[in-house]
Design a protein around this motif. Structure first.
Motif, PDB file in Angstrom:
ATOM      1  N   UNK A 130       1.087  -1.110   0.141  1.00 64.51           N
ATOM      2  CA  UNK A 130       0.360   0.526   0.133  1.00 64.51           C
ATOM      3  C   UNK A 130       0.953   1.165  -0.063  1.00 64.51           C
ATOM      4  N   UNK A 131       1.711   0.954   0.982  1.00 65.88           N
ATOM      5  CA  UNK A 131       2.701   2.397   0.890  1.00 65.88           C
ATOM      6  C   UNK A 131       3.479   2.642  -0.585  1.00 65.88           C
ATOM      7  N   UNK A 132       4.247   1.833  -0.969  1.00 71.02           N
ATOM      8  CA  UNK A 132       4.208   1.782  -2.913  1.00 71.02           C
ATOM      9  C   UNK A 132       3.511   1.997  -3.447  1.00 71.02           C
ATOM     10  N   UNK A 133       2.257   1.621  -3.652  1.00 64.74           N
ATOM     11  CA  UNK A 133       1.578   2.374  -4.546  1.00 64.74           C
ATOM     12  C   UNK A 133       0.516   3.537  -4.526  1.00 64.74           C
ATOM     13  N   UNK A 134       0.472   3.623  -2.996  1.00 59.59           N
ATOM     14  CA  UNK A 134       0.422   5.259  -3.036  1.00 59.59           C
ATOM     15  C   UNK A 134       1.822   6.693  -3.336  1.00 59.59           C
ATOM     16  N   UNK A 135       2.705   5.979  -3.276  1.00 63.05           N
ATOM     17  CA  UNK A 135       3.906   7.063  -2.912  1.00 63.05           C
ATOM     18  C   UNK A 135       3.980   7.349  -4.817  1.00 63.05           C
ATOM     19  N   UNK A 136       3.584   5.791  -5.508  1.00 63.81           N
ATOM     20  CA  UNK A 136       3.957   5.893  -7.586  1.00 63.81           C
ATOM     21  C   UNK A 136       3.128   5.849  -7.675  1.00 63.81           C
ATOM     22  N   UNK A 137       2.460   6.469  -7.430  1.00 61.09           N
ATOM     23  CA  UNK A 137       0.976   6.572  -8.413  1.00 61.09           C
ATOM     24  C   UNK A 137      -0.057   7.602  -6.985  1.00 61.09           C
ATOM     25  N   UNK A 138       0.565   8.853  -6.703  1.00 61.52           N
ATOM     26  CA  UNK A 138      -0.048   9.702  -5.686  1.00 61.52           C
ATOM     27  C   UNK A 138      -1.027  10.364  -6.173  1.00 61.52           C
ATOM     28  N   UNK A 139      -2.246  10.210  -7.072  1.00 55.95           N
ATOM     29  CA  UNK A 139      -3.346  11.051  -7.553  1.00 55.95           C
ATOM     30  C   UNK A 139      -3.769   9.636  -7.190  1.00 55.95           C
ATOM     31  N   UNK A 140      -3.899   8.224  -7.157  1.00 54.55           N
ATOM     32  CA  UNK A 140      -4.942   7.179  -7.223  1.00 54.55           C
ATOM     33  C   UNK A 140      -5.848   7.166  -6.067  1.00 54.55           C
ATOM     34  N   UNK A 141      -5.065   7.564  -5.235  1.00 47.63           N
ATOM     35  CA  UNK A 141      -5.921   7.297  -3.706  1.00 47.63           C
ATOM     36  C   UNK A 141      -5.782   8.239  -2.747  1.00 47.63           C
ATOM     37  N   UNK A 142      -6.704   8.536  -1.725  1.00 49.42           N
ATOM     38  CA  UNK A 142      -6.945   9.829  -1.831  1.00 49.42           C
ATOM     39  C   UNK A 142      -6.730   9.873   0.447  1.00 49.42           C
ATOM     40  N   UNK A 143      -6.667   8.504   0.907  1.00 43.61           N
ATOM     41  CA  UNK A 143      -6.162   8.547   1.692  1.00 43.61           C
ATOM     42  C   UNK A 143      -5.556   7.162   2.629  1.00 43.61           C
ATOM     43  N   UNK A 144      -5.227   6.727   2.569  1.00 43.35           N
ATOM     44  CA  UNK A 144      -3.681   5.509   2.555  1.00 43.35           C
ATOM     45  C   UNK A 144      -3.991   5.425   3.862  1.00 43.35           C
ATOM     46  N   UNK A 145      -3.994   3.599   4.620  1.00 44.37           N
ATOM     47  CA  UNK A 145      -3.947   2.877   5.783  1.00 44.37           C
ATOM     48  C   UNK A 145      -2.621   2.220   5.741  1.00 44.37           C
ATOM     49  N   UNK A 146      -1.470   2.579   7.149  1.00 46.77           N
ATOM     50  CA  UNK A 146      -0.819   1.910   6.845  1.00 46.77           C
ATOM     51  C   UNK A 146      -0.734   0.905   8.071  1.00 46.77           C
ATOM     52  N   UNK A 147      -1.014  -0.015   7.930  1.00 44.95           N
ATOM     53  CA  UNK A 147      -0.668  -0.865   9.540  1.00 44.95           C
ATOM     54  C   UNK A 147       0.261  -2.004   9.957  1.00 44.95           C
ATOM     55  N   UNK A 148       1.102  -1.619  10.867  1.00 46.22           N
ATOM     56  CA  UNK A 148       2.511  -2.495  11.222  1.00 46.22           C
ATOM     57  C   UNK A 148       3.103  -2.758   9.422  1.00 46.22           C
ATOM     58  N   UNK A 149       4.146  -1.236   8.885  1.00 43.86           N
ATOM     59  CA  UNK A 149       3.791  -1.643   7.420  1.00 43.86           C
ATOM     60  C   UNK A 149       5.597  -1.963   7.462  1.00 43.86           C
ATOM     61  N   UNK A 150       5.584  -4.094   6.975  1.00 46.64           N
ATOM     62  CA  UNK A 150       6.784  -4.252   6.696  1.00 46.64           C
ATOM     63  C   UNK A 150       7.916  -3.374   5.471  1.00 46.64           C
ATOM     64  N   UNK A 151       7.984  -1.747   5.681  1.00 49.59           N
ATOM     65  CA  UNK A 151       9.075  -1.265   4.470  1.00 49.59           C
ATOM     66  C   UNK A 151      10.091  -0.616   5.066  1.00 49.59           C
ATOM     67  N   UNK A 152      10.976  -2.282   5.676  1.00 51.77           N
ATOM     68  CA  UNK A 152      12.197  -1.700   6.069  1.00 51.77           C
ATOM     69  C   UNK A 152      13.226  -1.382   5.063  1.00 51.77           C
ATOM     70  N   UNK A 153      13.951  -0.474   5.133  1.00 50.49           N
ATOM     71  CA  UNK A 153      14.731   0.402   5.017  1.00 50.49           C
ATOM     72  C   UNK A 153      16.406   0.863   5.438  1.00 50.49           C
TER      73      UNK A 153
END
Length: 295
Positions: free
Chosen positions: A166-189
């Motif tokens: 969900x994080x990658x989708x919302x950053x890559x296609x920011x106009x596609x979604x109005x609200x983003x809910x990230x629950x324990x996102x495993x987006x390690x860097x």
């Protein structure tokens, strides 16, 4: 409730009138859950991108009127999960949550939908799951449940590996979604911890072995600069349990720092709980309240 228009559209798909899919594998199955007035529908579509059928489940608002359009929230499951997870009583119970909150708290009546993505982590790797989701699945689903070209609002929520997607989708296609809910996102860097399931999946492996460099190519940080150039940015609600055993607290705090530095609307919650549905359900309800109830 009536789903006549939905069934008719699925029959049209079977006879080849959709440019997006060749057919539906079966007639949609309606599953009554907990409250007899709330139904979850089980369906599938054939993906040209993946060359196979993909299952999905969705729920419609109570007193659904097929002549109207409704906001849609796309629900991304985690590693080892399926499209059912968000709708079972033991899992997300999303159909009941959305219905009861629309009735009792003032969030708009919403359509919820979850697709079975296996352990793809929603990326274009061994298979092109990102391309399928954005280019096939979303247009297909919205052609079934909306009466106009677009829903009245498009939103996304994901947990763990689904939060990564969900994080990658919302950053890559920011106009596609109005609200983003990230629950324990495993987006390690830069890299996931040794106990992360991401180290066990083909999507991030080379010759069957987890690849540090391959993982890094999918980091959300590669999407940040293009995201900031967009004039349309979604609002974010990020949360994690303080007892999460997969070390996700640093992930969400780092992500929030990026949002704060760049004036991206966001809320962060570090709540009591672990990496489980009890924590995710609590934070999902809180996120819906924050994002959708007028202040």
């Amino acid at each position: 409730m009536t789903y006549s228009r939905i069934y008719i559209k699925n029959l049209l798909l079977i006879f080849g009138f959709s440019l997006l899919v060749t057919s539906c594998k079966h007639t949609p199955e309606t599953l009554v859950i907990k409250n007899p007035e709330i139904a979850v529908i089980n369906d599938s579509l054939f993906s040209k991108t993946l060359n196979k059928y993909v299952q999905y489940h969705y729920s419609l608002p109570q007193n659904y009127n097929e002549s109207l359009s409704y906001p849609i929230i796309y629900l991304l499951h985690g590693h080892g999960g399926s499209s059912q997870d968000w709708f079972t009583t033991e899992g997300g119970n999303a159909a009941v949550t959305l219905s009861e909150m629309a009735k009792n708290t003032g969030i708009p009546p919403m359509i919820g939908v979850s697709m079975s993505a296996g352990n793809s982590w929603y990326v274009n790797s061994v298979e092109d799951w990102e391309s399928f989701y954005i280019k096939e699945f979303i247009p297909h689903f919205e052609s079934i449940v909306t009466t106009s070209d677009y829903p009245t609002g498009r939103h996304i929520a994901g947990l763990s590996a689904g939060g990564f997607g969900a994080l990658r989708f919302s950053l890559k296609f920011p106009s596609l979604f109005q609200n983003v809910i990230l629950l324990s996102p495993a987006s390690y860097d830069p890299l996931p911890p040794l106990n992360s399931s991401s180290r066990k999946v083909a999507a991030f492996a080379v010759d069957g072995v987890f690849s540090d460099s391959l993982w890094s190519t999918f980091s959300y940080k590669h999407l940040q600069q293009d995201f900031l150039k967009s004039t349309q940015r979604p609002k974010f609600h990020i949360s994690v349990g303080d007892d999460d055993v997969f070390n996700i607290v640093p992930v969400v705090t780092d992500l929030q720092q990026f949002f704060l530095k760049n004036d991206v609307t966001n809320e962060l919650r570090i709540t009591n709980g672990g990496h489980d549905w009890e924590c995710w359900n609590t934070n999902f309800k809180e996120a819906l309240s924050v994002l959708f109830i007028p202040k």
